[in-house]
Motif scaffolding. Structure first.
Motif, PDB file in Angstrom:
ATOM      1  N   GLU A 277      29.291 -10.469  -7.712  1.00  0.00           N
ATOM      2  CA  GLU A 277      27.776  -9.929  -6.713  1.00  0.00           C
ATOM      3  C   GLU A 277      28.016  -8.170  -6.469  1.00  0.00           C
ATOM      4  O   GLU A 277      27.164  -8.245  -5.970  1.00  0.00           O
ATOM      5  N   SER A 278      29.342  -7.603  -6.136  1.00  0.00           N
ATOM      6  CA  SER A 278      28.960  -6.414  -5.785  1.00  0.00           C
ATOM      7  C   SER A 278      28.404  -5.680  -6.799  1.00  0.00           C
ATOM      8  O   SER A 278      27.530  -3.848  -6.611  1.00  0.00           O
ATOM      9  N   ASN A 279      28.280  -5.566  -8.110  1.00  0.00           N
ATOM     10  CA  ASN A 279      27.996  -5.252  -9.252  1.00  0.00           C
ATOM     11  C   ASN A 279      26.792  -5.503  -9.256  1.00  0.00           C
ATOM     12  O   ASN A 279      26.140  -4.957 -10.600  1.00  0.00           O
ATOM     13  N   SER A 280      25.534  -6.505  -9.134  1.00  0.00           N
ATOM     14  CA  SER A 280      25.122  -6.975  -9.410  1.00  0.00           C
ATOM     15  C   SER A 280      23.290  -5.535  -9.932  1.00  0.00           C
ATOM     16  O   SER A 280      22.796  -5.499 -10.972  1.00  0.00           O
ATOM     17  N   SER A 281      23.278  -4.766  -9.087  1.00  0.00           N
ATOM     18  CA  SER A 281      22.849  -3.539  -9.213  1.00  0.00           C
ATOM     19  C   SER A 281      22.644  -2.620  -9.899  1.00  0.00           C
ATOM     20  O   SER A 281      21.829  -2.050 -11.217  1.00  0.00           O
ATOM     21  N   TYR A 282      23.777  -2.902 -10.475  1.00  0.00           N
ATOM     22  CA  TYR A 282      24.103  -1.729 -12.112  1.00  0.00           C
ATOM     23  C   TYR A 282      24.031  -2.736 -13.135  1.00  0.00           C
ATOM     24  O   TYR A 282      23.622  -1.731 -14.240  1.00  0.00           O
ATOM     25  N   ALA A 284      22.280  -4.959 -13.586  1.00  0.00           N
ATOM     26  CA  ALA A 284      21.056  -4.739 -14.049  1.00  0.00           C
ATOM     27  C   ALA A 284      20.233  -3.164 -14.416  1.00  0.00           C
ATOM     28  O   ALA A 284      18.535  -3.247 -15.275  1.00  0.00           O
ATOM     29  N   THR A 285      20.489  -2.131 -13.452  1.00  0.00           N
ATOM     30  CA  THR A 285      20.666  -0.813 -14.378  1.00  0.00           C
ATOM     31  C   THR A 285      20.806  -0.661 -15.643  1.00  0.00           C
ATOM     32  O   THR A 285      20.633  -0.146 -16.594  1.00  0.00           O
ATOM     33  N   GLU A 288      19.981  -3.699 -18.334  1.00  0.00           N
ATOM     34  CA  GLU A 288      19.040  -4.563 -17.801  1.00  0.00           C
ATOM     35  C   GLU A 288      18.505  -5.387 -19.073  1.00  0.00           C
ATOM     36  O   GLU A 288      19.055  -5.576 -20.434  1.00  0.00           O
TER      37      GLU A 288
END
Length: 342
Positions: A277-282, A284-285, A288
């Protein structure tokens, strides 16, 4: 020969009237227990609250039976007196066990709450009770049987001073018994205070909003198309990553699971969920359109986390490998997670 008896405070929202009370009385009396609470306060109110607390204080054990009603609500707290009693028993470190009706939908309509608000409060109360020692029952007879077995185990694992008739105490032992009772009361008072004060020796330790680096590994899969047009995931590679988070963030994510003893396997599983949950942005980027799976915290990070939470006196290890909140950890969790007035 002296015969020790135990005072058991019983609170109930299960209204099967005479049948239910007869089963409870029989179960308790057969175990040399003296029931208190159930008949003493037929209509609880604010004026009686101090008296109720006094009786709970004097009792050895606390039992609550949760059926289809929430109970009389206090104007001061907005909670039912039954829930207030349950919370007070926990707060004063009283050995507690809850008995919950297994299927409230089968309770007669006349013995259940009618309003949606009361039903919601009852459901929240059930969830609170399910976080600690609880048993489920289906009928008054089933309740009596399970209560007998449960109290026997409660007495075995949580010994209490109990009560002995004055004329059964040898004269040369009476003063010794009184001294021991006083000593136990002092220890219980000190135990209740432990959870309210930050433990000595933790002042120089990393904690709270201080950051901690978490190392973990994960694997990725790419979407592929078979010759027949079917879609499938194919393993791509294995990666390592490090991210920073605060001790409070880690603790608040784990703490609700640690109200009761929790296996280390479960703790690790929750930590891996926290990492995801804490690394969802990582993810996704950097990855991808890929599937992320098999996220695993490094053992070195896990060991550091475990040692630090123990050093901060937030958790203790019970039964060799199970994690559980310490009294201070329980109080600290409440401060972090409780909903405050706006």
């Amino acid at each position: 020969m002296t015969s020790k008896r135990y005072q058991v405070f019983v609170s109930s929202t299960y209204n099967d009237l005479i049948e239910e009370r007869a089963e409870i009385m029989q179960a308790l009396l057969e175990l040399d227990c003296m029931p208190a609470g159930m008949e003493l306060f037929p209509a609880a109110n604010e004026e009686q609250w101090n008296w109720i607390k006094k009786v709970i204080d004097e009792s050895d054990y606390y039992l609550v039976i949760i059926g289809g009603r929430y109970g009389t609500i206090s104007n001061a707290t907005g909670m039912s007196f039954t829930e207030m009693e349950y919370r007070y028993a926990i707060e004063t470190v009283k050995p507690v066990i809850a008995f919950l009706h297994e299927d409230p939908s089968k309770i007669e309509a006349g013995k259940t709450e009618g309003s949606s608000q009361a039903k919601k409060k009852l459901e929240q109360f059930r969830k609170l009770a399910e976080q600690r020692l609880c048993k489920y029952f289906t009928s008054p007879a089933d309740l009596g049987a399970k209560m007998s077995r449960s109290i026997t185990q409660l007495i075995k694992h949580h010994p209490s001073p109990g009560w002995i008739r004055a004329n059964q105490i040898p004269e040369d032992h009476s003063q010794e018994v009184l001294n021991m009772k006083k000593h136990i009361e002092e220890l219980e008072k000190r135990l209740r205070q432990v959870g309210l004060v930050e433990p000595a020796g933790t002042e120089k330790l990393s904690k709270g909003k201080d950051e901690f680096s978490v190392d973990f590994s994960f694997e990725t899969k790419n979407a592929e198309t078979a010759k027949n047009g079917a879609k499938y995931w194919k393993k791509d590679g294995e990666f390592d990553h490090t991210f920073k988070t605060s001790w409070d963030s880690l603790f608040t994510y784990l703490a609700p699971d640690l109200i009761s003893p929790t296996s280390e396997y479960r703790v690790i599983s929750r930590l891996n969920q926290f990492i995801e949950e804490s690394n969802s942005s990582y993810f996704a980027t950097k990855h991808e359109n890929q599937k992320i799976y098999n996220i695993r915290i490094y053992s070195s990070s896990f060991d550091t986390l475990k040692i630090q939470l123990r050093a901060l006196k937030l958790i203790s290890i019970v039964d060799s490998d199970k994690w559980m909140l310490s009294p201070y950890g329980d109080n600290y969790m409440t401060k972090l997670l409780a909903v405050h007035k706006v």
